[in-house]
Design an enzyme around this catalytic site. Structure first.
Site, PDB file in Angstrom:
ATOM      1  N   ASP A  84      77.947  90.307  45.019  1.00  0.00           N
ATOM      2  CA  ASP A  84      77.306  91.431  45.699  1.00  0.00           C
ATOM      3  C   ASP A  84      78.244  92.107  46.691  1.00  0.00           C
ATOM      4  O   ASP A  84      77.924  92.291  47.866  1.00  0.00           O
ATOM      5  CB  ASP A  84      76.042  90.961  46.425  1.00  0.00           C
ATOM      6  CG  ASP A  84      74.789  91.538  45.768  1.00  0.00           C
ATOM      7  OD1 ASP A  84      74.932  92.286  44.788  1.00  0.00           O
ATOM      8  OD2 ASP A  84      73.689  91.235  46.231  1.00  0.00           O
TER       9      ASP A  84
ATOM     10  N   HIS B 105      67.736  89.801  53.897  1.00  0.00           N
ATOM     11  CA  HIS B 105      67.859  90.392  52.566  1.00  0.00           C
ATOM     12  C   HIS B 105      67.803  89.304  51.506  1.00  0.00           C
ATOM     13  O   HIS B 105      67.857  88.118  51.791  1.00  0.00           O
ATOM     14  CB  HIS B 105      69.154  91.191  52.437  1.00  0.00           C
ATOM     15  CG  HIS B 105      70.388  90.394  52.732  1.00  0.00           C
ATOM     16  ND1 HIS B 105      70.884  90.254  54.014  1.00  0.00           N
ATOM     17  CD2 HIS B 105      71.219  89.696  51.929  1.00  0.00           C
ATOM     18  CE1 HIS B 105      71.977  89.516  53.985  1.00  0.00           C
ATOM     19  NE2 HIS B 105      72.201  89.158  52.745  1.00  0.00           N
ATOM     20  N   GLY B 106      67.692  89.757  50.275  1.00  0.00           N
ATOM     21  CA  GLY B 106      67.667  88.841  49.140  1.00  0.00           C
ATOM     22  C   GLY B 106      66.271  88.629  48.622  1.00  0.00           C
ATOM     23  O   GLY B 106      65.390  88.187  49.343  1.00  0.00           O
ATOM     24  N   GLU B 107      66.066  88.958  47.365  1.00  0.00           N
ATOM     25  CA  GLU B 107      64.761  88.747  46.753  1.00  0.00           C
ATOM     26  C   GLU B 107      64.708  87.411  46.018  1.00  0.00           C
ATOM     27  O   GLU B 107      63.801  86.615  46.214  1.00  0.00           O
ATOM     28  CB  GLU B 107      64.454  89.897  45.792  1.00  0.00           C
ATOM     29  CG  GLU B 107      64.311  91.246  46.517  1.00  0.00           C
ATOM     30  CD  GLU B 107      64.052  92.375  45.545  1.00  0.00           C
ATOM     31  OE1 GLU B 107      63.917  92.086  44.339  1.00  0.00           O
ATOM     32  OE2 GLU B 107      63.976  93.535  45.977  1.00  0.00           O
ATOM     33  N   LYS B 108      65.721  87.181  45.191  1.00  0.00           N
ATOM     34  CA  LYS B 108      65.753  85.918  44.458  1.00  0.00           C
ATOM     35  C   LYS B 108      66.245  84.771  45.331  1.00  0.00           C
ATOM     36  O   LYS B 108      65.916  83.617  45.091  1.00  0.00           O
ATOM     37  CB  LYS B 108      66.641  86.054  43.219  1.00  0.00           C
ATOM     38  CG  LYS B 108      66.075  87.007  42.165  1.00  0.00           C
ATOM     39  CD  LYS B 108      66.946  87.001  40.922  1.00  0.00           C
ATOM     40  CE  LYS B 108      66.390  87.919  39.832  1.00  0.00           C
ATOM     41  NZ  LYS B 108      67.250  87.922  38.632  1.00  0.00           N
TER      42      LYS B 108
END
Length: 499
Positions: free
Chosen positions: A185, A69-72
């Site tokens: 988060d 997970h994690g976009e940035k």
């Protein structure tokens, strides 16, 4: 089992204090008293080499991926196994996530100072070149998101949902008391279930990679209002996120706070509540739970409750407090696993499962060296030298000391035999392993049990002795796995030929 025996240079003793005392003896309502909940001899925060973690995760194999997970700040979490048989979660960050190696090490060491039974604790890190990795306790029973939103066999019962809320409030209270009130988060994917199905808060969310308090959260529907205004997270922001989690527990799905407010104002509790919970709680309890969530979700941070008051409020709502979590979760197999395993174990396996050292000694003495036949090479006539005869005599002296339970002398003689290196005997390692256990030296014992397995990979005795050694180190889960390995090897060994 053999794949994780690669020598990695990690001392088991550094992890022996990591294993937590079973929580079944603790009252489930007990708040995490800071002094009581911490272990006196905290495990040393370990800085691993990249090679150690590469080996532990089988070269970061796809089948070991737990989550992505994690976009940035993209990252991948792997399941790994250290040389001492301990399962760990290894989080490998994208190379751009932590450009400042000094900051990464400082953050890791700071979070590593926390240690509590309500957390999936951080055990170590790796910072080599561009690589940034974290190592934490492995939680084998999935996430809250899985059990709450994507359940397969049965939905989570109301008493268990209340327990989840309380345990997480206790985790936040502990972190706050240690000056780590910021959690990034905070959501259902950050809550993990341990081997007893008790919920724990992942330590990974306490890592921040910028000193100005910015978070990588991108789901604006669930983001605290102050973050939308300032781009910063404050302790009260975590309480807001806790409120969204209470809504998750009540509804069994993700409901944006704005929508939940509309339902609460309209007193439309039926739409807000998971239909699977029908009849499981009173109107009074449901109303109190909704009121607590409503307080957490207040627009103004100063109007939200603190972690200590959350613990007090949730403690009063708890139900079925004497029922273990694994029963509430419907995992009854957990409670009977050890008894079922014991029923299928050989006498040696059973003795090792109970760490009955006297029984183990009697069995090893009775077996003698018959299991060495396939691994020990008898010396040729030309090899019969005075040194060889002396080596064999040393082993015989060790056997005599072992028989008469003079375990210190046995260790000394067996060590002399091993150091000469002219003959290889898994039985000698097994006997020295037990001698170490009898001498309260479990670290040395596990090393010998593993060495016996390297010499004779299909030998059940080596796995069983690993189980006893791991139990002596307090590593109950790993001990059970070693017992299972031994039982499996024994089944294959005793199976009729051709099967």
């Amino acid at each position: 089992m053999r794949s994780h025996l690669t020598r990695m240079g990690i001392s088991c003793s550094k992890f022996s204090a990591c294993c937590l005392v079973s929580q079944s003896k603790m009252t489930l309502l007990e708040a995490p008293d800071v002094e009581k909940s911490e272990i006196d001899d905290l495990p040393t925060f370990h800085e691993y080499s990249f090679e150690q973690l590469r080996v532990a995760t089988a070269d970061f194999a796809l089948e070991n991926i737990v989550s992505e997970h994690g976009e940035k700040a993209p990252n991948v979490v792997y399941k790994g196994k250290l040389e001492n048989q301990r399962h760990v979660a290894v989080k490998r960050f994208n190379r751009v996530a932590w450009p400042d190696s000094k900051q990464f090490l400082e953050e890791s060491r700071s979070v590593g100072q926390l240690y509590n039974h309500r957390l999936a604790n951080l055990l170590g890190c790796c910072c080599e070149g561009d690589e940034r990795l974290l190592v934490a306790e492995y939680m084998p029973n999935d996430t809250l998101a899985k059990h709450l939103f994507h359940w397969e066999e049965q939905p989570m019962k109301w008493p268990m949902r209340l327990r989840v809320a309380l345990h997480l409030a206790q985790a936040l209270e502990y972190c706050t008391s240690k000056g780590r009130a910021i959690y990034h988060d905070f959501n259902a994917y950050r809550i993990l279930f341990d081997e007893d199905c008790n919920p724990r808060l992942s330590c990974f969310g306490m890592m921040k990679n910028s000193r100005d308090g910015k978070s990588y959260s991108t789901n604006l529907a669930f983001t605290p209002p102050e973050y939308l205004r300032t781009g910063r997270i404050i302790p009260e922001s975590v309480v807001y996120s806790f409120g969204t989690l209470l809504l998750d527990l009540l509804s069994g799905k993700r409901i944006p706070p704005s929508h939940a407010f509309d339902l609460i104002r309209d007193r439309n509790f039926q739409t807000l509540t998971d239909s699977c919970l029908e009849g499981q709680f009173s109107n009074a309890d449901g109303t109190e739970f909704v009121r607590l969530a409503f307080r957490c979700l207040q627009f103004e941070p100063r109007e939200r409750p603190n972690a200590k008051s959350l613990v007090a409020a949730l403690a009063s709502l708890q139900k079925e407090i004497e029922v273990p979590s694994y029963e509430l979760m419907g995992l009854l197999a957990h409670v009977s696993a050890s008894s079922l395993q014991t029923a299928s174990l050989s006498p040696l396996g059973d003795a090792c499962s109970r760490m009955d050292l006297t029984a183990i000694h009697e069995i090893l003495e009775k077996i003698g060296y018959k299991d060495d036949e396939e691994t020990t090479n008898e010396p040729s006539f030309q090899m019969w030298t005075d040194q060889m005869q002396e080596t064999l005599n040393t082993r015989k002296k060790g056997d005599s000391a072992f028989r008469h339970k003079d375990f210190r002398a046995a260790i000394e003689c067996y060590t002399q035999f091993i150091d000469v290196g002219t003959m290889v005997s898994p039985t000698v390692y097994a006997r020295r392993c037990l001698s170490y256990l009898m001498s309260d030296m479990p670290q040395e014992a596990i090393n010998d049990a593993m060495q016996a397995q390297i010499i004779s990979p299909e030998w059940p005795t080596a796995s069983y002795l690993q189980a006893a050694s791991l139990l002596a180190l307090g590593m109950e889960n790993e001990s059970r796995e070693a017992l299972e390995d031994g039982s499996s090897l024994e089944t294959r060994k005793n199976a009729p030929s051709g099967q």
